[in-house]
Design an enzyme around this catalytic site. Structure first.
Site: not given
Length: 804
Positions: A317, A513
């Site tokens: 990621d 997020e």
């Protein structure tokens, strides 16, 4: 604890007991995990022979290049002539040629330029292009936008998920892209986590069923020797592992749980996706019992690639490898050695390529590990039709937002709605009724679409971005009018003629997020929104609340005020799906009944995890099965004052409402990564100017006077002029402090509030908690600015004359 462990050992045997002990330390024991296997069609003999031949011809530079992925904001096709990278991505705020609202043709053109450049260099291996199409092709205006995963979880319909996957794949492929970073297989445990809406639900079995369905929808069934079709793309099972199980729901945090819980709650989606043929798996930012997943060989190599038989590629990621101990974003052989195949290095790719190449030459990464990583990447490229005898050409813009695709999204919206309350049978809205649609979400595409929509945070999405869609209010107005009634939209609740019913659409503002992490589960609307419902009730107007949110929230007061309450989640662009359920046609029946059921428990108070939920998982009323709810608890059962944003005005690179940033035009600003993706803002002075955070005045007096102004920041360039900081109209000279810091260092600066008070600041009414003044050449990156309540021992900087 020892006695419990001993008892478990007697039952499970010594080998398993020792494995549980290892699990507590973040080391997995594969025998405890479910088995799976990628279909043989992913690695058929003929394709493997071609890969063998290609790897034998590749140089080390070309192999290492295959293992690096860069973001389009930090690389050009011309760069590939020198750096033979294997992959490109477009992150949440990246658009082709700097255009975040580019159309499909422009996307396809950029992808084609990268493909052509990569084929013309090195070993002639084309790049693999990925994008976050997490609720439809959400980066693309005009695309079909589906409800976020939490809403799809409420639908409990795997067949619908497979059809959604097929639509998403067709539209991603239509823009020339062949890889999406979906589905998310997280099983959120603490809904304070800002990514909770990316999880389908709390039931691992549902997540497993959806993981299989979405993978098959995106990719279709894998067939040996045959690439995916032109309307199919590679799926990504993410984020491996337990990103939804971190302590206190902290994004990129630590899942401090046993191995048995890790397996039972968080791993179940992966075997299903792997068996279905998922071509990639993305590793999580998070940790398990203190070990970062990007560096955990027991999870990536032993469990994922070994026990679960995953034969595709493992991608990291966003600079997540840089969080592994001993690593930086530009240097991390540890992640490759742990089993990572492809670094996601959006802006760090150049330095990472050079350091990885150096590590390979020095033997710190074994040749066999490099060849394995390259093989897995090439397998995916062959399966996508990027290589081989028959190339698959993607890029048909006509497939974007077709009526058939939009119909699937509208169906998904209707099936996602959960009816929590309908006392008196107020819903469905009767034919001929006079309806007012009010509230901040009544006509807001941004609120109903949420994060990951056009931009990463989704805050600037408008109805113009989705001309084939409707806001919730527009959908209701159309449906009421079609049934012979009258309807209007007024966000502030004003009306000329008293309505028969008010539908108030409110909820969370967009986030993605960690910027969506919250300290508690109480929904605390601004005062004007709270008064809106109260005003309607005082005027004798029945109220329906349509609640837009990325998670269940404590809404006791609103539930008691409302006659009907609908959890609508983040429905996406097809607001008409809401009216299909809420509004009756001329015959007195709506297009659909409520069929949605809660994918997560609805909290009875603001505490998380919920001690005793108000509504359990699976709860949901319908017109066919309705019942009175009655009065519910309104006590949050925690002290909400300790989370007052009056003292936290800039957090993780974002001004918190009611605060906002202003500057006089001499300061350039951009989002940057300090310790996580876009968790800070970088400010660069091109002339004399001031950066100001301002808003409604707050009282920083009383006990807060003993506290301090706290800045979590990095000095990028000290400049040559003076630097001053002011609060409440009093400026203090901090030039010496700034010059004493090595440029590039992240520091924490604490300035006692008494310093400003002594200079004459009125701390009882502060409308500017931070004003930073500097001259040309100064640059800094700010992550957090707040008031710390605890005392601090520090000398006061000199007061700037005439500052009050």
């Amino acid at each position: 604890m020892k006695s419990a462990f001993a008892a478990m050992a007697l039952v499970l045997g010594s080998t398993t007991a020792l494995a549980l002990a290892a699990g507590d330390a973040g080391i997995a024991h594969p025998a405890l995990w479910p088995q799976a296997k990628s279909p043989a069609a992913l690695s058929d003999a003929a394709t493997e022979a071609k890969i063998d031949a290609l790897i034998a011809k590749m140089t080390l530079e070309q192999k290492v290049g295959q293992m690096i992925q860069a973001d389009i904001s930090a690389i050009t096709p011309a760069d590939l002539a020198k750096y033979p990278l294997g992959s490109i991505l477009a992150g949440g705020n990246s658009g082709p040629y700097g255009d975040e609202r580019a159309n499909a043709a422009k996307w396809a053109r950029l992808v084609g330029e990268f493909q052509d450049a990569s084929r013309a260099s090195g070993a002639g291996v084309p790049i693999l292009f990925g994008v976050d199409a997490v609720h439809g092709h959400s980066n693309l205006p005009g695309a079909t936008l589906f409800p976020h995963n939490i809403g799809l979880g409420a639908a409990h319909d795997p067949d619908l998920i497979r059809r959604i996957g097929a639509v998403t794949a067709a539209e991603v492929a239509a823009s020339g892209i062949e890889w999406t970073f979906a589905p998310t297989l997280a099983v959120p445990q603490d809904l304070r986590w800002g990514r909770s809406y990316e999880g389908y639900g709390a039931d691992p079995a549902l997540v497993a069923a959806y993981g299989r369905a979405m993978t098959l929808g995106l990719q279709g069934e894998l067939v040996a020797g045959r690439p995916l079709g032109a309307e199919q793309v590679a799926a990504t099972a993410k984020h491996f592992l337990a990103d939804g199980g971190t302590m206190e729901g902290r994004d990129q945090g630590d899942a401090r749980i046993s191995e048995s819980e890790l397996v039972a709650k968080h791993a179940q989606g992966y075997p299903a996706a792997i068996d279905a043929g998922a071509l990639s798996v993305m590793v999580s930012f998070s940790s398990w019992n203190g070990i970062k997943n990007h560096g955990n060989a027991s999870l990536i190599t032993d469990v994922l690639k070994g026990r679960m038989g995953f034969a595709g590629l493992v991608v990291g990621d966003w600079n997540g490898h840089g969080q592994v101990p001993g690593c930086t974003a530009t240097d991390c052989p540890q992640a490759i050695n742990a089993g990572l195949d492809l670094f996601m290095a959006p802006d760090s790719w150049k330095g990472l390529y050079e350091s990885t190449l150096r590590a390979a030459r020095e033997g710190r990464i074994a040749p066999a590990r490099i060849d394995d990583a390259v093989r897995r990447i090439l397998r995916v490229k062959y399966k996508l039709g990027l290589m081989g005898d028959t190339l698959v050409r993607r890029g048909n813009p006509a497939a974007i937002g077709t009526p058939a695709h939009l119909a699937v999204a509208r169906e998904a919206v209707a099936k996602s709605l959960v009816l929590l309350k309908n006392d008196g049978g107020l819903l469905p809205v009767k034919p001929g009724a006079r309806v007012l649609v009010a509230g901040p979400g009544a006509d807001s595409m941004a609120m109903q679409a949420g994060g990951w929509t056009i931009t990463w945070q989704g805050s600037d999405t408008t109805a113009k971005d989705f001309p084939g869609g409707q806001t919730v209010g527009q959908g209701i107005v159309d449906a009421v009018s079609a049934a012979g009634g009258q309807a209007a939209i007024a966000a502030d609740g004003t009306y000329a003629v008293k309505p028969d019913v008010a539908i108030v659409v409110l909820g969370e503002v967009p986030y993605a997020e960690f910027q969506g992490d919250v300290p508690h589960l109480a929904f605390t609307p601004p005062s004007d929104e709270a008064r809106l419902v109260t005003r309607f009730k005082a005027q004798g107007i029945p109220v329906v609340i349509v609640f837009l949110s990325g998670r269940p929230l404590f809404t006791g007061h609103l539930l008691n005020q409302a006659d009907a309450f609908v959890a609508a989640w983040l429905p996406g662009s097809q607001g008409g799906g809401v009216s299909d359920v809420l509004v009756a046609g001329k015959d007195g029946t709506p297009v659909r009944d409520f069929t949605g059921r809660l994918p997560f428990a609805w909290p009875a108070d603001a505490r998380s995890p919920a001690v005793a939920p108000l509504f359990a998982v699976g709860y949901g009323l319908s017109y066919a099965a309705n019942r009175a709810v009655g009065h519910v608890n309104e006590d949050p059962r925690i002290d909400l004052s300790q989370f007052d944003t009056a003292t936290s005005f800039f957090v993780r690179g974002k001004a918190l409402a009611p605060w906002h940033i202003s500057n006089d035009g001499s300061i350039a600003v951009r989002a940057v990564d300090l310790s996580a993706q876009e968790d800070a803002r970088q400010f660069s002075w091109s002339g004399n100017g001031a950066l100001t955070i301002e808003g409604t005045p707050v009282n920083l007096g009383g006990s807060l006077v003993r506290g301090s102004l706290a800045l979590d920041w990095r000095i990028d360039r000290p400049g040559r002029g003076k630097v001053s900081v002011s609060l409440g109209g009093v400026s203090l000279d901090i030039t010496a402090r700034v010059r004493a810091v090595r440029p590039g260092s992240v520091i924490k600066t604490r300035i006692p509030l008494r310093c400003f008070q002594r200079g004459g600041a009125n701390l009882a009414s502060v409308g500017q908690p931070l004003r930073l003044t500097a001259s040309a050449g100064f640059g800094m990156t700010l992550r957090t600015a707040r008031i710390d309540s605890g005392p601090v021992k520090a000398a006061c900087p000199v007061v700037v004359r005439g500052s009050r």
